[in-house]
Design an enzyme around this catalytic site. Structure first.
Site, short mmCIF file in Angstrom:
data_model
loop_
_atom_site.label_atom_id
_atom_site.label_comp_id
_atom_site.label_asym_id
_atom_site.label_seq_id
_atom_site.Cartn_x
_atom_site.Cartn_y
_atom_site.Cartn_z
N LYS A 278 11.99 -36.70 42.49
CA LYS A 278 12.13 -35.85 43.69
C LYS A 278 13.59 -35.64 44.07
CE LYS A 278 11.12 -39.74 46.72
NZ LYS A 278 11.12 -40.68 45.60
N ARG B 175 26.88 -36.63 41.98
CA ARG B 175 27.24 -35.42 42.72
C ARG B 175 28.68 -35.07 42.42
NH1 ARG B 175 24.32 -38.55 46.38
NH2 ARG B 175 26.16 -39.17 47.55
N HIS C 155 24.24 -42.70 42.65
CA HIS C 155 23.88 -41.40 43.22
C HIS C 155 25.14 -40.60 43.59
CE1 HIS C 155 19.53 -41.42 43.39
NE2 HIS C 155 19.56 -42.68 43.78
N GLY D 29 7.42 -37.12 46.94
CA GLY D 29 6.94 -37.70 45.69
C GLY D 29 7.01 -39.20 45.77
N GLY D 30 6.49 -39.84 44.76
CA GLY D 30 6.51 -41.30 44.69
C GLY D 30 7.86 -41.82 44.23
#
Length: 170
Positions: free
Chosen positions: A14, A53, A49, A8-9
């Protein structure tokens, strides 16, 4: 096992989609990061990020030697997520590695991975032709890499505006 390729962009959703798909699996998960923190903004992005998680995740960094990292992670976890192949390709290009050989090694690592593997990449070929030679080479190499990885993937999903569209597989 299965190979999922999510493309994806930029800011398409994504990575979120790929992570959600992996988190639907039971057991321990490995996240292989290809980004290198060259500046404060990238350091913040990486930290954000990592915070997204949970404790099921182990993070490995593989800016160059991705096939070995996949093999290593798959021996001790129940699923592997690589984010992202486009940054990996940038690292290889700037370090003047043999892109064809490296992509071939990645294909082999994907095909032999004994646990579910999800690979994330940007679709960079939807815009205008870049004005400089390095950017054109990167765009062309990314397109070739994406085609080769899609060829070995069991499932390919394109994400746009947060919406997944299955291109191949279930």
């Amino acid at each position: 096992m299965s190979v999922l390729f999510v493309i994806g962009g930029a800011r398409s959703g994504k990575s979120h989609h790929a992570q959600a798909r992996m988190e639907a699996l039971p057991g321990r998960l490995a996240f292989i990061a290809t980004a290198q923190p060259y500046d404060a903004e990238m350091e913040e992005r990486i930290a954000r990020h990592q915070a997204d998680r949970g404790p099921r995740w182990t993070t490995l960094e593989a800016p160059i030697d991705l096939p070995d990292a996949i093999a290593h992670a798959s021996r001790s976890t129940d699923g592997v997520l690589v984010d992202c192949l486009t940054l990996w390709l940038s690292n290889l290009l700037l370090a003047e590695h043999d892109l064809d050989a490296c992509t071939k090694d990645l294909q082999e690592a994907a095909q032999t991975c004994p646990v579910p593997l999800t690979l994330v990449a940007n679709e960079v070929g939807l815009g205008i032709v870049p004005e400089n030679a390095l950017a054109r080479k990167f765009r062309d190499e990314a397109g070739r890499m994406n085609q080769r990885i899609a060829g070995v993937a069991d499932e390919v999903v394109l994400v746009a505006a947060g919406l997944p569209l299955t291109l191949k597989g279930s």
